[in-house]
Design a protein around this motif. Sequence first.
Motif, PDB file in Angstrom:
ATOM      1  N   GLU A 123       0.794  -1.212   0.000  1.00 14.94           N
ATOM      2  CA  GLU A 123       0.000   0.000   0.000  1.00 14.94           C
ATOM      3  C   GLU A 123       0.830   1.267   0.000  1.00 14.94           C
ATOM      4  O   GLU A 123       0.315   2.352  -0.185  1.00 14.94           O
ATOM      5  CB  GLU A 123      -0.914   0.012   1.238  1.00 14.94           C
ATOM      6  N   THR A 124       2.137   1.142   0.199  1.00 12.39           N
ATOM      7  CA  THR A 124       2.967   2.330   0.335  1.00 12.39           C
ATOM      8  C   THR A 124       3.347   2.886  -1.019  1.00 12.39           C
ATOM      9  O   THR A 124       3.814   2.155  -1.892  1.00 12.39           O
ATOM     10  CB  THR A 124       4.248   2.000   1.116  1.00 12.39           C
TER      11      THR A 124
ATOM     12  N   ASN B  44      -7.074   0.705   4.834  1.00 11.11           N
ATOM     13  CA  ASN B  44      -5.981   1.189   5.658  1.00 11.11           C
ATOM     14  C   ASN B  44      -5.883   2.708   5.564  1.00 11.11           C
ATOM     15  O   ASN B  44      -6.480   3.321   4.678  1.00 11.11           O
ATOM     16  CB  ASN B  44      -4.643   0.557   5.249  1.00 11.11           C
TER      17      ASN B  44
ATOM     18  N   GLN C  21      -2.890   5.850   5.921  1.00 12.80           N
ATOM     19  CA  GLN C  21      -1.445   6.085   5.977  1.00 12.80           C
ATOM     20  C   GLN C  21      -1.161   7.545   6.319  1.00 12.80           C
ATOM     21  O   GLN C  21      -1.985   8.420   6.035  1.00 12.80           O
ATOM     22  CB  GLN C  21      -0.809   5.764   4.615  1.00 12.80           C
TER      23      GLN C  21
ATOM     24  N   TYR D 179       1.855  10.493   5.720  1.00 10.65           N
ATOM     25  CA  TYR D 179       3.031  10.879   4.951  1.00 10.65           C
ATOM     26  C   TYR D 179       3.522  12.226   5.456  1.00 10.65           C
ATOM     27  O   TYR D 179       2.754  13.035   5.978  1.00 10.65           O
ATOM     28  CB  TYR D 179       2.698  11.012   3.463  1.00 10.65           C
TER      29      TYR D 179
ATOM     30  N   LEU E 274       1.606   3.102   8.358  1.00  9.87           N
ATOM     31  CA  LEU E 274       0.332   2.611   7.839  1.00  9.87           C
ATOM     32  C   LEU E 274      -0.387   1.876   8.954  1.00  9.87           C
ATOM     33  O   LEU E 274       0.231   1.098   9.680  1.00  9.87           O
ATOM     34  CB  LEU E 274       0.584   1.675   6.651  1.00  9.87           C
TER      35      LEU E 274
END
Lengths: 114, 111
Positions: free
Chosen positions: A101-102, B31, B33, B35, B48
């Motif tokens: 997912e990154t 999910n 996340q 950044y 995450l």
Amino acid sequence: DGGITQSPKYLFRKEGQNVTLSCEQNLNHDAMYWYRQDPGQGLRLIYYSQIVNDFQKGDIAEGYSVSREKKESFPLTVTSAQKNPTAFYLCASKGLTGPQETQYFGPGTRLLVL
Amino acid sequence: SQQGEEDPQALSIQEGENATMNCSYKTSINNLQWYRQNSGRGLVHLILIRSNEREKHSGRLRVTLDTSKKSSSLLITASRAADTASYFCATDGEYGNKLVFGAGTILRVKS
């Protein structure tokens, strides 16, 4: 920024001119993305591609075009139809294995209109 | 359309203090996340958290997720001047094939 390069760092566009922003990755990632960032705002998705020779429109695709002829490359063309192109453009890539997912981002290209 | 929205828009603290940023989103997610973006640079992935997790730690970072409230928080403990940056939350879309970013929180840590 590792593994993804964007060029040029700064780009100037004249009225009516098409310009192309380069994005190259050596991470062997299948998916690649183009985002636009305006001052003080988050990222908006322009186009994305999950496989070579295929791509999908994002939220703000009008006035932009892309190609995905090679896995490593995902160039973005800002056409003359994009009336307000001044922004910071970010390219990202993502693998389909490992931390799936990154997204990994390039350093960005700042586009200015002359 | 932007799904995640961060709060506050800007935060200024002294070095050594903790910084807390919040993110709200609108639809179901797989999910979320966080950044980080230094001025004029690309984004760097921080952490995450999956929809079935409630809390996650990574170094000085602590993320919580409350799916019932559709919200998440990012806590940076013992902040440093080098933490000065913009912080964005991002959620995966309906099919998990793209991310939707919020407008970000600008954090300034004064030394």
